[in-house]
Motif scaffolding. Structure first.
Motif, PDB file in Angstrom:
ATOM      1  N   UNK A 254      32.060 -72.886 -90.463  1.00  0.00           N
ATOM      2  CA  UNK A 254      33.316 -72.395 -91.014  1.00  0.00           C
ATOM      3  C   UNK A 254      33.781 -73.341 -92.113  1.00  0.00           C
ATOM      4  N   UNK A 255      34.110 -72.770 -93.253  1.00  0.00           N
ATOM      5  CA  UNK A 255      34.558 -73.555 -94.408  1.00  0.00           C
ATOM      6  C   UNK A 255      35.950 -73.061 -94.775  1.00  0.00           C
ATOM      7  N   UNK A 256      36.981 -73.882 -94.513  1.00  0.00           N
ATOM      8  CA  UNK A 256      38.349 -73.406 -94.703  1.00  0.00           C
ATOM      9  C   UNK A 256      39.303 -74.592 -94.750  1.00  0.00           C
ATOM     10  N   UNK A 257      40.392 -74.503 -95.509  1.00  0.00           N
ATOM     11  CA  UNK A 257      41.355 -75.603 -95.530  1.00  0.00           C
ATOM     12  C   UNK A 257      42.157 -75.740 -94.236  1.00  0.00           C
ATOM     13  N   UNK A 258      42.287 -74.651 -93.458  1.00  0.00           N
ATOM     14  CA  UNK A 258      43.025 -74.676 -92.207  1.00  0.00           C
ATOM     15  C   UNK A 258      42.089 -74.362 -91.043  1.00  0.00           C
ATOM     16  N   UNK A 259      42.256 -75.021 -89.903  1.00  0.00           N
ATOM     17  CA  UNK A 259      41.557 -74.555 -88.704  1.00  0.00           C
ATOM     18  C   UNK A 259      42.176 -73.234 -88.269  1.00  0.00           C
ATOM     19  N   UNK A 260      41.362 -72.281 -87.865  1.00  0.00           N
ATOM     20  CA  UNK A 260      41.861 -70.972 -87.446  1.00  0.00           C
ATOM     21  C   UNK A 260      41.382 -70.684 -86.030  1.00  0.00           C
ATOM     22  N   UNK A 261      42.313 -70.233 -85.195  1.00  0.00           N
ATOM     23  CA  UNK A 261      42.026 -70.033 -83.776  1.00  0.00           C
ATOM     24  C   UNK A 261      40.843 -69.096 -83.560  1.00  0.00           C
ATOM     25  N   UNK A 262      40.772 -68.026 -84.354  1.00  0.00           N
ATOM     26  CA  UNK A 262      39.727 -67.037 -84.154  1.00  0.00           C
ATOM     27  C   UNK A 262      38.329 -67.564 -84.388  1.00  0.00           C
ATOM     28  N   UNK A 263      38.200 -68.610 -85.205  1.00  0.00           N
ATOM     29  CA  UNK A 263      36.887 -69.192 -85.446  1.00  0.00           C
ATOM     30  C   UNK A 263      36.594 -70.360 -84.513  1.00  0.00           C
ATOM     31  N   UNK A 264      37.593 -70.774 -83.738  1.00  0.00           N
ATOM     32  CA  UNK A 264      37.345 -71.796 -82.728  1.00  0.00           C
ATOM     33  C   UNK A 264      36.799 -71.155 -81.457  1.00  0.00           C
ATOM     34  N   UNK A 265      37.535 -70.208 -80.907  1.00  0.00           N
ATOM     35  CA  UNK A 265      37.091 -69.548 -79.675  1.00  0.00           C
ATOM     36  C   UNK A 265      37.597 -68.114 -79.662  1.00  0.00           C
ATOM     37  N   UNK A 266      36.747 -67.205 -79.202  1.00  0.00           N
ATOM     38  CA  UNK A 266      37.080 -65.787 -79.116  1.00  0.00           C
ATOM     39  C   UNK A 266      37.073 -65.353 -77.658  1.00  0.00           C
ATOM     40  N   UNK A 267      38.210 -64.875 -77.179  1.00  0.00           N
ATOM     41  CA  UNK A 267      38.317 -64.337 -75.821  1.00  0.00           C
ATOM     42  C   UNK A 267      38.224 -62.817 -75.904  1.00  0.00           C
ATOM     43  N   UNK A 268      37.018 -62.333 -75.737  1.00  0.00           N
ATOM     44  CA  UNK A 268      36.725 -60.914 -75.940  1.00  0.00           C
ATOM     45  C   UNK A 268      37.428 -60.062 -74.894  1.00  0.00           C
ATOM     46  N   UNK A 269      38.382 -59.212 -75.307  1.00  0.00           N
ATOM     47  CA  UNK A 269      39.106 -58.396 -74.328  1.00  0.00           C
ATOM     48  C   UNK A 269      38.289 -57.248 -73.746  1.00  0.00           C
ATOM     49  N   UNK A 270      37.046 -57.078 -74.231  1.00  0.00           N
ATOM     50  CA  UNK A 270      36.199 -55.990 -73.732  1.00  0.00           C
ATOM     51  C   UNK A 270      35.409 -56.388 -72.485  1.00  0.00           C
ATOM     52  N   UNK A 271      35.374 -57.695 -72.152  1.00  0.00           N
ATOM     53  CA  UNK A 271      34.583 -58.137 -71.007  1.00  0.00           C
ATOM     54  C   UNK A 271      35.404 -59.099 -70.138  1.00  0.00           C
ATOM     55  N   UNK A 272      35.211 -59.055 -68.812  1.00  0.00           N
ATOM     56  CA  UNK A 272      35.936 -59.988 -67.935  1.00  0.00           C
ATOM     57  C   UNK A 272      35.645 -61.450 -68.266  1.00  0.00           C
ATOM     58  N   UNK A 273      34.365 -61.776 -68.505  1.00  0.00           N
ATOM     59  CA  UNK A 273      34.022 -63.162 -68.830  1.00  0.00           C
ATOM     60  C   UNK A 273      34.665 -63.597 -70.146  1.00  0.00           C
ATOM     61  N   UNK A 274      34.678 -62.673 -71.107  1.00  0.00           N
ATOM     62  CA  UNK A 274      35.311 -62.987 -72.378  1.00  0.00           C
ATOM     63  C   UNK A 274      36.792 -63.258 -72.222  1.00  0.00           C
ATOM     64  N   UNK A 275      37.457 -62.481 -71.379  1.00  0.00           N
ATOM     65  CA  UNK A 275      38.889 -62.660 -71.157  1.00  0.00           C
ATOM     66  C   UNK A 275      39.195 -64.012 -70.513  1.00  0.00           C
ATOM     67  N   UNK A 276      38.339 -64.411 -69.574  1.00  0.00           N
ATOM     68  CA  UNK A 276      38.623 -65.613 -68.793  1.00  0.00           C
ATOM     69  C   UNK A 276      38.150 -66.875 -69.508  1.00  0.00           C
ATOM     70  N   UNK A 277      36.904 -66.858 -69.945  1.00  0.00           N
ATOM     71  CA  UNK A 277      36.288 -68.068 -70.485  1.00  0.00           C
ATOM     72  C   UNK A 277      36.304 -68.121 -72.000  1.00  0.00           C
ATOM     73  N   UNK A 278      35.909 -67.036 -72.615  1.00  0.00           N
ATOM     74  CA  UNK A 278      35.832 -67.013 -74.063  1.00  0.00           C
ATOM     75  C   UNK A 278      34.547 -67.626 -74.583  1.00  0.00           C
ATOM     76  N   UNK A 279      34.310 -67.443 -75.853  1.00  0.00           N
ATOM     77  CA  UNK A 279      33.091 -67.946 -76.490  1.00  0.00           C
ATOM     78  C   UNK A 279      33.464 -68.831 -77.668  1.00  0.00           C
ATOM     79  N   UNK A 280      32.969 -70.072 -77.655  1.00  0.00           N
ATOM     80  CA  UNK A 280      33.140 -70.942 -78.820  1.00  0.00           C
ATOM     81  C   UNK A 280      32.291 -70.392 -79.960  1.00  0.00           C
ATOM     82  N   UNK A 281      32.857 -70.323 -81.158  1.00  0.00           N
ATOM     83  CA  UNK A 281      32.144 -69.716 -82.282  1.00  0.00           C
ATOM     84  C   UNK A 281      31.637 -70.748 -83.287  1.00  0.00           C
ATOM     85  N   UNK A 282      32.511 -71.573 -83.792  1.00  0.00           N
ATOM     86  CA  UNK A 282      32.118 -72.480 -84.875  1.00  0.00           C
ATOM     87  C   UNK A 282      31.334 -73.687 -84.351  1.00  0.00           C
ATOM     88  N   UNK A 283      30.179 -73.935 -84.962  1.00  0.00           N
ATOM     89  CA  UNK A 283      29.378 -75.118 -84.650  1.00  0.00           C
ATOM     90  C   UNK A 283      29.732 -76.290 -85.552  1.00  0.00           C
TER      91      UNK A 283
END
Length: 765
Positions: A254-283
């Protein structure tokens, strides 16, 4: 049951501030979605409407242009898409009684939030010259007024026909057809203000001004670079695609002047695991200084060239042009100057390089953070250089991905909404319709404002949008609009542009995406093109908000008949009666749309437009190959005591539409007049957290442009950089401060100083 609109404008003088979030979506997104939908539509209508969003037999979301896969979820929408649908499908109504109670002077003092919350406009409204209130007008009389003004012009080029990105393919095709038969190419559109820089750079370098990737490509990529984009707010459904790519092994920078929540972790509302744990996105997060992207990609390109075996020499030799000149320029890239331009460390860039070299399939995604600078076009050309070096255009899992904002902004351009049309389009129109379209170039958005300001344009017609709030240099733009003899807005809801009028003004209420569209031949549908070149149908399912509404194609067709009369060679009534006839003509004019109606019938989810670089590794440029370029590296340089301001959206916002007064991910609640400043910069400038300040922009013309009463928020922005919401800060963007080549307003790099506020809290908008 839906709630009533706010009676008064909410006070925004003391926004609450908390720590920014580090994850997007999840349970809070579901709760907020349901709350706002219920407030606008009620429970039953919410279910009836949201279950049709982005479905194959439903309607296209009026929000962003992110594509859908062939397999759809039951809930195929995001939080901001649901907000957009709720605002359009609202049960609130703006009737003639509303306008009788609210004179123009009152509307002009209201915030965009308050105006938008009032509901759907139910009848055509007319503001006579000298009047202070809109009054109801019959459709026939409205079209007579437009015809009177247009036919009285000394030249067709004194008329401007603006298009918003929510306009359907059918309506856009008719509007450009009418404008050209009338005699002008003055077809400014919202793309002039956003991805014009992308189109300019990509057309020159790869021959097609659109992205070259599909959803499947994202899922197959080894590396995805996301530059100058905040998908968590602006394209939330993109997060699902990034999650799928991560699960398949992709890395994300991720290349951006501000950190953005959506690129840090995504809590996918379509899956139970996504809702609870979420997925880290940016490496790897590269917190770049505003405007430093070209320098970053140039240095990466130099380092790739210096790495043995890193360049795809076969691809470069067979498919590209200009490599030697580019290589010579890249060799001049300098570490010290790059670190100054980017604010990054050497270790940051070396880590990014290692990830690039480890990837065989790389995609670069970008949005306004790259397109709204003086040097945006050279920056995007450098991104293309970066991809060409390793053969990352024209193979699966790789390519360019400019992420479009509005739902059909790409389709409108495909349909011919462009002030600088290609000769091939004009030739096709002439052959199909039998009239000679004008060949000289028209006005884009900035030049349209200048023409109104200087008296060279007199009639302004807008197909959707909120032109006054979307454009730069607010005071100049509003003064220019007031010089027009007539302003016309085709709209579903109220916005600021309805309160800033010419001597006469019309508001023409239209059907929305959610509304059923029934014409003389029966029920109709329209089409849109998403950000990845997929064309599909959109069918509303709700009874229209009023029996007095007309569809966008019907409005254009009737305006054309009233204005052109017997001198037109086109059967406009046929187009209004049956939209399939519009698509038949599109099929014979626009490449890729052959057998348009048959393709839609055969593919319920839509069909893919051809893209020569992606499909064949064929590059329809002037050289017949993909072009390397070698522009000098540029980046903004700041005077002492100043910061570089970028304008941005809040999470309760889509373009200029304000859904609420919060920015949940950034920790802002109850107000929009905030400026985000790095604590170290704030300390140097004497800006305490919670203090109020005026923002004053500086540009070469010496004109003072001031946005008063902003609360300072200490925030982890890049050093030397600040951020604040538009449209409140559009007043700071000079009309003449634009990108080279594309003429896009440079809204992401505004030099500002901070002065003690003259008015605590400032005006509301």
């Amino acid at each position: 049951m839906a709630s009533k609109p706010p009676a008064g404008d909410p006070v925004q003088d003391a926004p609450q501030v908390a720590a920014p979030k580090h994850a997007a979506a999840g349970l809070p997104a579901i709760g907020h979605t349901l709350l706002m939908a219920q407030q606008q539509m009620g429970v039953r209508r919410t279910a009836q409407t949201l279950l049709k969003v982005n479905q194959k037999d439903g309607f296209d979301c009026p929000g962003c242009a992110w594509p859908e896969g062939d397999k759809r979820h039951t809930a195929e929408f995001c939080e901001n898409g649901a907000k957009a649908v709720a605002e359009e499908a609202t049960l609130r109504r703006v009737t003639p009684d509303f306008f009788a109670a609210h004179p123009l002077s009152d509307l002009a003092t209201r915030s965009g939030y308050w105006l938008g919350q009032q509901g759907r406009i139910t009848q055509p409204m007319y503001l006579p010259e000298g009047a202070d209130r809109y009054e109801a007008v019959a459709w026939e009389r409205a079209f007579e007024i437009i015809a009177e003004e247009l036919t009285a012009l000394d030249s067709p080029d004194e008329a401007l026909f603006y298009t918003s990105g929510r306009t359907s393919n059918e309506a856009a095709f008719l509007l450009q057809l009418f404008a050209r038969e009338f005699g002008t190419n003055n077809l400014p559109d919202c793309s002039n203000m956003c991805h014009e820089s992308s189109g300019s750079a990509l057309t020159e370098t790869i021959g097609v001004g659109k992205g070259s990737v599909s959803l499947d490509d994202l899922h197959q990529a080894d590396l995805i670079v996301i530059a100058g984009q905040n998908p968590g707010t602006n394209h939330p459904r993109m997060l699902s695609a990034l999650e799928k790519a991560k699960n398949a092994g992709a890395k994300i920078i991720s290349v951006n002047p501000l950190p953005e929540a959506g690129l840090e972790k995504f809590k996918n509302p379509q899956t139970p695991q996504g809702m609870i744990k979420g997925a880290a996105l940016t490496d790897l997060f590269l917190q770049i200084r505003i405007g430093g992207d070209q320098a970053l990609f140039r240095l990466l390109n130099k380092l790739i060239l210096e790495t043995e075996g890193a360049v795809d020499e076969l691809f470069v030799r067979e498919h590209t042009h200009g490599f030697e000149e580019f290589r010579a320029a890249a060799r001049e890239a300098d570490w010290e100057r790059t670190l100054t331009a980017t604010g990054l460390s050497r270790a940051d860039i070396e880590q990014a390089l290692a990830m690039v070299l480890a990837s065989r399939r790389t995609i670069v995604c970008w949005a306004m953070g790259l397109t709204q600078h003086k040097h945006s076009v050279p920056t995007i050309r450098e991104v293309v250089n970066f991809l060409l070096l390793r053969g990352n255009i024209g193979r699966p899992g790789a390519g360019v991905c400019p992420v479009r904002g509005h739902s059909n902004v790409q389709g409108d351009r495909t349909m011919g909404i462009f002030e600088r049309p290609a000769p091939a389009l004009l030739d096709a129109l002439e052959k199909e319709f039998g009239f000679a379209p004008p060949r000289h170039h028209g006005f884009d958005v900035v030049r349209s404002i200048e023409a109104l300001r200087d008296g060279r344009a007199k009639v302004f017609f807008a197909m959707g949008g909120n032109f006054v709030s979307a454009t730069p240099d607010t005071e100049v733009t509003e003064a220019a609009m007031r010089r027009a003899s007539l302003t016309v807005h085709v709209s579903t809801k109220l916005n600021r542009s309805h309160a800033v009028t010419g001597r006469r003004a019309l508001i023409l209420p239209t059907l929305g995406r959610t509304d059923k569209d029934v014409q003389k031949s029966g029920r109709q549908f329209v089409t849109v093109e998403d950000s990845m070149g997929l064309v599909h149908a959109s069918r509303g399912n709700l009874a229209p908000a009023s029996r007095h509404l007309l569809s966008e194609p019907a409005i254009v067709a009737r305006m054309a008949r009233a204005t052109l009369g017997a001198r037109s060679v086109i059967d406009w009534a046929e187009f209004e009666r049956d939209y399939a006839t519009i698509r038949d003509r599109i099929a014979r004019v626009v490449p890729g749309f052959e057998d348009f109606n048959a393709q839609l019938a055969a593919h319920a989810g839509g069909f893919q437009l051809p893209h020569a670089p992606r499909d064949e590794r064929r590059f329809p440029t002037a050289t017949g190959k993909a072009n390397f370029t070698a522009a000098p590296v540029e980046f903004p340089e700041l005077p002492e005591g100043r910061l570089l301001l970028q304008t941005l959206r809040s999470h309760d916002q889509y373009n200029t539409t304000i859904y609420g007064l919060d920015d949940r991910y950034r920790g802002i609640k109850g107000g929009r007049r905030v400026v985000l400043v790095n604590p170290a910069d704030a300390a140097e400038l004497g800006l305490a957290d919670g203090a109020y300040t005026d923002l004053v922009s500086e540009w070469r013309d010496g004109v003072e442009r001031r946005a008063p009463g902003f609360r300072v928020v200490h925030y982890p922005t890049a050093r030397g950089c600040a951020a604040a919401y538009y449209p409140e800060t559009n007043v700071l963007v000079p009309l003449g401060s634009t990108a080279d080549v594309s003429n896009t307003p440079a809204s992401k790099s505004v030099v500002v100083r901070f002065e003690r506020t003259r008015q605590e809290g400032g005006p509301r908008e």
